[in-house]
Design a protein around this motif. Structure first.
Motif, PDB file in Angstrom:
ATOM      1  N   ARG A 140      -7.690  -2.239  -3.361  1.00 20.79           N
ATOM      2  CA  ARG A 140      -6.781  -2.565  -2.406  1.00 20.79           C
ATOM      3  C   ARG A 140      -6.858  -4.344  -2.703  1.00 20.79           C
ATOM      4  O   ARG A 140      -6.005  -5.050  -2.224  1.00 20.79           O
ATOM      5  CB  ARG A 140      -7.137  -2.523  -0.915  1.00 20.79           C
ATOM      6  CG  ARG A 140      -6.738  -1.036  -0.758  1.00 20.79           C
ATOM      7  CD  ARG A 140      -6.757  -1.238   0.949  1.00 20.79           C
ATOM      8  NE  ARG A 140      -5.840  -1.798   1.615  1.00 20.79           N
ATOM      9  CZ  ARG A 140      -5.629  -1.959   2.925  1.00 20.79           C
ATOM     10  NH1 ARG A 140      -6.541  -1.660   3.693  1.00 20.79           N
ATOM     11  NH2 ARG A 140      -4.403  -2.708   3.495  1.00 20.79           N
ATOM     12  N   ASP A 165       0.905  -1.328   0.143  1.00 24.82           N
ATOM     13  CA  ASP A 165       0.025   0.063   0.036  1.00 24.82           C
ATOM     14  C   ASP A 165       0.811   1.382  -0.021  1.00 24.82           C
ATOM     15  O   ASP A 165       0.564   2.050  -0.836  1.00 24.82           O
ATOM     16  CB  ASP A 165      -0.806   0.221   1.228  1.00 24.82           C
ATOM     17  CG  ASP A 165      -2.091  -1.066   1.130  1.00 24.82           C
ATOM     18  OD1 ASP A 165      -2.395  -1.315  -0.082  1.00 24.82           O
ATOM     19  OD2 ASP A 165      -2.785  -1.322   1.916  1.00 24.82           O
ATOM     20  N   GLY A 166       1.713   1.197   0.940  1.00 25.36           N
ATOM     21  CA  GLY A 166       2.685   2.417   0.994  1.00 25.36           C
ATOM     22  C   GLY A 166       3.316   2.614  -0.454  1.00 25.36           C
ATOM     23  O   GLY A 166       3.548   3.846  -0.765  1.00 25.36           O
ATOM     24  N   VAL A 215       1.082   4.312  -2.858  1.00 27.89           N
ATOM     25  CA  VAL A 215       0.630   5.683  -2.420  1.00 27.89           C
ATOM     26  C   VAL A 215       1.825   6.449  -3.075  1.00 27.89           C
ATOM     27  O   VAL A 215       1.517   7.519  -3.553  1.00 27.89           O
ATOM     28  CB  VAL A 215       0.742   5.918  -0.829  1.00 27.89           C
ATOM     29  CG1 VAL A 215       0.565   7.340  -0.599  1.00 27.89           C
ATOM     30  CG2 VAL A 215      -0.673   5.176  -0.327  1.00 27.89           C
ATOM     31  N   ARG A 248      -3.659   0.501  -7.093  1.00 26.86           N
ATOM     32  CA  ARG A 248      -3.913  -0.436  -5.863  1.00 26.86           C
ATOM     33  C   ARG A 248      -4.415   0.691  -4.964  1.00 26.86           C
ATOM     34  O   ARG A 248      -5.201   0.183  -3.944  1.00 26.86           O
ATOM     35  CB  ARG A 248      -2.640  -0.895  -5.194  1.00 26.86           C
ATOM     36  CG  ARG A 248      -2.986  -1.876  -4.060  1.00 26.86           C
ATOM     37  CD  ARG A 248      -1.422  -2.494  -3.711  1.00 26.86           C
ATOM     38  NE  ARG A 248      -1.950  -3.062  -2.379  1.00 26.86           N
ATOM     39  CZ  ARG A 248      -2.233  -4.053  -2.051  1.00 26.86           C
ATOM     40  NH1 ARG A 248      -2.287  -5.123  -2.937  1.00 26.86           N
ATOM     41  NH2 ARG A 248      -2.271  -4.432  -0.786  1.00 26.86           N
ATOM     42  N   VAL A 249      -4.242   1.835  -5.197  1.00 28.25           N
ATOM     43  CA  VAL A 249      -4.740   2.568  -3.913  1.00 28.25           C
ATOM     44  C   VAL A 249      -6.297   2.702  -4.252  1.00 28.25           C
ATOM     45  O   VAL A 249      -7.072   3.327  -3.169  1.00 28.25           O
ATOM     46  CB  VAL A 249      -4.314   4.045  -4.057  1.00 28.25           C
ATOM     47  CG1 VAL A 249      -2.716   4.364  -3.535  1.00 28.25           C
ATOM     48  CG2 VAL A 249      -4.425   4.752  -5.514  1.00 28.25           C
TER      49      VAL A 249
END
Lengths: 221, 823
Positions: free
Chosen positions: B373, B275-276, B279, B369-370
């Motif tokens: 998810r 996730d990071g 982002v 993906r943001v």
């Protein structure tokens, strides 16, 4: 005012169970600098897919998007990333804060990626604007949903982006907290003359935008 | 630069959040264990080398029955090597009216170059007009320090008693009393004349590289012999090599465990950073930027861990040496830097192989993906990731074992093992999936089965990593004991501790009768004939036919040939066939050659070898190659011939036998009854070899602690591996009404199943690997202990129950809402 976002003939098809499924069909529109556009529609109408394409996060099956005059899909993956760095900020429904970073560090991150020297000072100032100075050194898991979304707002605006993309920014918040976040969003919008493009189910939020784009089954209606 | 700073910041922040804990711990352990073994072995090796050099008083020694060409000395000195000359010859020494035959050693200034002569008396350095003598001479002549002693035409003062000499025990030569004198006095004695039996020696010592260069440039004549410390004490060399293999493999087991933990930890790291990364991609980070961001972090963290591992290794080996009494007393030299560098390089390779390549996946995270998810881990080739790990491990094995063949074996074995573990785990899970569909067991049982089988690849990876860890632990607990016992069994209490040399044909019967009278077991007297190899397949050979110094040395000197009807029981046939004593055909005899020397000299099965024995020649065919246990303490020969060949030549006989501690007098009686015989006490060597084995088993126990810690980290990493997923599920199940007891039973059931399966696989792997190690690497017999089949699955189940129970305890006491917010 100059056109900052332009979409033309934008389409997206995917394979679902071996069958082609059209998610977006021939979508086209323009957004002028400083405008706020709400993309609304029922679940599965293609709102998030459209937002992903406008920000260059995904590739279309057909059509083009111009951001600030640049043809997004003529660029490669890294070229699109560079464009986002220059122009865009993001706010997500699930906040997407990095769990190992404090509130302040999360806000510093985009500045650090741009190589800013005064990242800490600018991030602190922005965090103060969203009323979270006291929570600067807390990890996301120790913040409430509303606080997390305010940190996310600070992170999105700290680079003073020309365009802000928001995906259901109040989707995970109760009505009161959602309203506070929306107020903040529009405060930044007017203070920084940012163009807002947001996806929402929230009719109240949609009404505060200068324009609305309604989608149904992948078409603009 | 800015990216490096950001990497540092991110590393610091992730470190604070504990994201690096498992990876770093695993790496520190891997480097620590490799460095401990490397540094420890280096010290022991250096210590033994020093000990060995003191056996000949130098690093190299050239010996000849004629004066040596001054050219050798010039060459050595030109290379910056230290040299000293000595001469030995037998002569009568007279004093106090008595006369004794002694071996005179006349030495130049600076003797010995290596080691130290221990003397008792007023002299620290041998001066002109002085003699040093050993206890035997002093006892026989009734001498005291300060007495006058005549040697040839000159009188000397006995200045010191030699307590320990540096120049013994390598050859069988110095069994007469020893007298040392200054070489400058030699002329005055008038002892050296034409026909004197003098042995001229040039001792050389110095830098290893220069020595090697000097050695390979040497062109010795046929009556000159080169002695190297590497030739000394083959028994100890073999024991030490085996010990290094053992320790090296033990350390690598810890490293493999660390690798498995790193692979699990890296997988979790990737999952938690998806996730990071998405982002950051949204914020405009480019793929290359992300790659460098993580690369810097990994390298920085890796370097820190490697450094910590080296320090840990240094401290541990120092403690180890202090803990082993014999080593502490031996004052071992400090270790060199290279073992630490080797461990560091191995650690970084492990990091790259096990952790870095999986990280490449992060580079390819889609920014989409943001918004979605549910998008999984980007599909970077799994084979690339795990293939790289296998390659790194294989490389490390080759490096550690110093043999490509062994490395390839182990790499192949490891890959096959991983595939086997993976395949078996997958098949077992599939089987369980079918079982879970049967309704006979309660809901909890079905839920346990489905939740393990549903995790698919993640569960397979957990089982494989745990099996690998369990296998290493079992190997080092149960199998280690078996292997060490087998090794120690190679030196049973009745291992020969005396060599009997020089028995003449007409003395054989009398010597055997002596043993009968003394009620000692009859020794096997083996004939020995000295001969020089002069041709292979009718093609004449000389030192110039070979490049390798060892081969040159072998061709230059006389071989000890023996003959026998049957192959000695402590030899193993490697290829060919042993002759039938009655069926040797015609005139052409047969030869059996030791495999090592055959390889060195390029001798193959079927070759005709021609030997020169005392001026007459014979040719015979090589019909077998043998493996010889050099550490068996028995009489061993490079070449054994059919008895018919050697009948015509003068032979003397030799034997090895065990003389019990309380029968030492029998040995002295033997020498008294047969004064021409040499009886050599090899007990000290056996004690030394036994000492090495004991020390190694103690050292292995220390390395085992690393392996144990490695196993703990694997366990920790494995329980963490699907922790986030499990937490999420637990929260949902709690929301749906599952109570704490039910959740606990579910988690424990899951862990018990994983532990039991992994334990069973680990036991199978340990037995297989133990057998491979015993038969292929360590060359010892191995019989596995049946207990392993109980201990493996049982311990696996229990350990995982405890570890899993502890790791999931938090999930049971926290509110579902809090868990859902955190994961």
């Amino acid at each position: 005012m100059a056109v900052i976002v332009q979409a033309a003939g934008l389409g997206k098809q995917v394979l679902s169970g071996g069958q082609p499924l059209t998610i977006l069909h021939e979508v086209g529109f323009t957004v002028r600098s400083g405008e706020s556009l709400a993309i609304v529609g029922a679940s599965g109408s293609g709102k998030s897919t459209l937002l992903g394409l406008l920000a260059g996060l995904d590739l279309p099956s057909s059509g083009s998007v111009w951001l600030d005059g640049a043809d997004l899909f003529a660029l490669d993956e890294d070229g699109r990333a560079r464009k986002r760095r220059e122009l865009a900020g993001f706010v997500f429904q699930s906040f997407q804060l990095l769990p190992a970073l404090t509130a302040l560090e999360n806000v510093m991150l985009p500045l650090e990626l741009q190589g800013c020297r005064d990242a800490r000072a600018r991030a602190s100032a922005t965090l103060k604007q969203v009323g979270l100075s006291a929570r600067a050194h807390h990890l996301p898991k120790h913040l409430s949903g509303g606080e997390q979304q305010r940190v996310a707002l600070a992170r999105a605006f700290v680079t003073r982006p020309k365009i802000l993309f928001a995906d259901e920014p109040t989707g995970n918040l109760d009505a009161d907290t959602g309203a506070q976040v929306i107020d903040l969003l529009f405060e930044f919008n007017s203070a920084q003359h940012t163009t807002l493009i947001l996806v929402t189910h929230d009719e109240a939020l949609a009404r505060r935008c200068t324009r609305q784009l309604r989608l149904a089954a992948g078409r603009v209606v | 630069m800015k990216l490096l700073r950001l990497s540092l910041n991110l590393l610091r922040r992730d470190w604070r959040a504990g994201e690096w804990r498992v990876l770093m711990l695993a790496l520190v352990l891997a480097v620590g264990s490799l460095a401990t073994v490397g540094l420890f072995a280096d010290r022991v090796r250096q210590g033994l080398r020093q000990q060995a050099t003191s056996l000949i008083g130098a690093d190299l020694r050239i010996t000849s029955t004629r004066p040596l060409s001054p050219e050798y000395r010039t060459q050595a000195e030109a290379r910056g090597l230290r040299v000293v000359e000595s001469r030995t010859f037998p002569s009568m020494v007279s004093a106090r009216g008595g006369v004794v035959l002694a071996e005179i050693l006349a030495v130049g200034s600076g003797y010995p170059l290596r080691g130290r002569i221990e003397v008792e008396g007023r002299a620290e350095r041998l001066g002109s007009g002085e003699l040093w003598a050993d206890e035997r001479l002093m006892a026989r002549l009734g001498l005291h320090l300060g007495d006058e002693v005549a040697l040839g035409a000159r009188h000397f003062v006995l200045a010191a008693r030699i307590v320990r000499d540096v120049d013994q025990s390598v050859s069988f030569a110095s069994f007469a009393p020893r007298v040392m004198m200054d070489a400058r006095d030699l002329a005055a004695t008038g002892l050296l004349r034409e026909g004197s039996r003098v042995s001229y020696r040039l001792l050389v010592a110095g830098d290893e590289v220069q020595l090697a260069a000097f050695r390979s440039a040497l062109r010795l004549t046929h009556n000159e012999k080169l002695e190297d410390v590497r030739d000394a004490r083959p028994e100890i060399r073999v024991a030490l090599e085996r010990a290094e293999h053992f320790l090296g493999l033990a350390a690598l087991t810890a490293a493999i465990l660390a690798g498995a933990a790193m692979a699990l930890a890296a997988r979790r790291y990737v999952a938690r950073h998806l996730d990071g990364c998405a982002v950051m991609r949204c914020m405009g980070a480019q793929q290359g930027q992300l790659l460098r961001l993580f690369l810097y972090q990994f390298l920085l963290a890796g370097l820190l861990a490697v450094l910590a591992g080296c320090v840990l290794g240094y401290v541990t080996q120092a403690l180890l040496v202090q803990a082993l009494v014999t080593m502490r007393d031996a004052v071992l030299p400090q270790p060199g830097l290279s073992p630490a560098l080797k461990a560091a390089a191995s650690g970084l390779a492990l990091l790259v192989g096990f952790a870095l390549l999986p990280l490449l996946q992060l580079r390819r995270v889609s920014p989409l993906r943001v918004l979605r998810r549910e998008m999984g881990v980007p599909s970077v080739s799994v084979w690339l990731g795990y293939g790289s790990a296998a390659l790194v491990l294989g490389g490390l094995f080759v490096w550690q074992a110093g043999s490509l063949r062994l490395g390839v074996y182990v790499l192949g074995g490891l890959l096959a093992g991983l595939a086997l573990f993976g395949g078996l785990a997958w098949a077992l899970l599939q089987m369980l999936r079918h079982v879970s569909m049967v309704a006979w067991h309660g809901a909890i049982g079905r839920f346990v089965l489905t939740s393990v089988t549903r995790r698919g690849l993640a569960a397979v990876l957990q089982i494989v990593a745990l099996s690998l860890g369990g296998m290493a632990l079992l190997l080092l607990t149960l199998v280690r004991g078996d292997l060490l016992a087998s090794w120690q069994g190679k030196l049973p209490p009745d291992t020969p501790n005396r060599f009997l040399v020089g028995v003449q044909p007409d003395q054989r019967q009398a010597v055997l009768e002596f043993f009968v009278r003394q009620k000692l077991p009859q020794p096997l007297l083996l004939p020995m004939v000295k001969g020089r190899l002069v041709a292979i397949n009718q093609r004449a050979i000389s030192a110039d036919s070979y490049v390798e110094p060892r081969a040159r040395g072998l061709v230059e000197r006389e071989f000890n040939l023996s003959c026998a009807d049957g192959m000695p029981a402590w030899n193993t046939l490697v290829s060919g066939r042993w002759w039938n004593s009655s069926g040797v055909d015609g005139d052409v005899g047969e030869l059996s050659v030791e495999e090592g020397i055959a390889k060195t000299l390029g001798i193959h099965l079927g070759d005709d070898l021609t030997y020169d024995v005392a001026g007459s020649r014979f040719t015979a065919k090589v019909t077998s190659l043998r493996r010889v246990q050099w550490d068996s303490m028995r009489v061993n020969f490079f070449v054994i011939a059919t008895p018919q060949i050697l009948q015509a030549y003068p032979a003397s006989y030799l034997a090895s036998f065990h003389l019990p501690e309380n029968r030492v007098q029998a040995g002295e009686d033997l020498v008294r009854d047969f004064p021409n015989l040499l009886l050599i006490d090899t007990g000290a060597v056996i004690t030394q070899v036994r000492g090495i084995i004991v020390q190694i088993s103690q050292a292995v126990s220390v390395i085992f602690l690393f392996t144990l810690a490695g196993g703990g980290v694997v366990l920790y990493a494995a329980t963490l591996a699907v922790q986030d997923e499990r937490a999420h599920e637990a929260a949902i199940l709690r929301t749906l009404g599952a109570n704490t007891g039910w959740l606990r039973r579910l988690h424990l059931g899951e862990f018990a199943l994983l532990g039991g399966l992994a334990g069973a696989l680990a036991a199978a792997g340990a037995v297989l690997l133990g057998w491979l190690l015993a038969s292929r690497v360590l060359d010892i017999p191995y019989q596995p202990d049946g207990l392993i089949w109980l201990v493996g699955p049982g311990c696996g189940l229990l350990l995982l129950l405890v570890a899993g129970g502890l790791s999931t305890r938090g999930l049971l006491i926290r509110s579902p809402a809090r868990i859902l917010r955190e994961v």
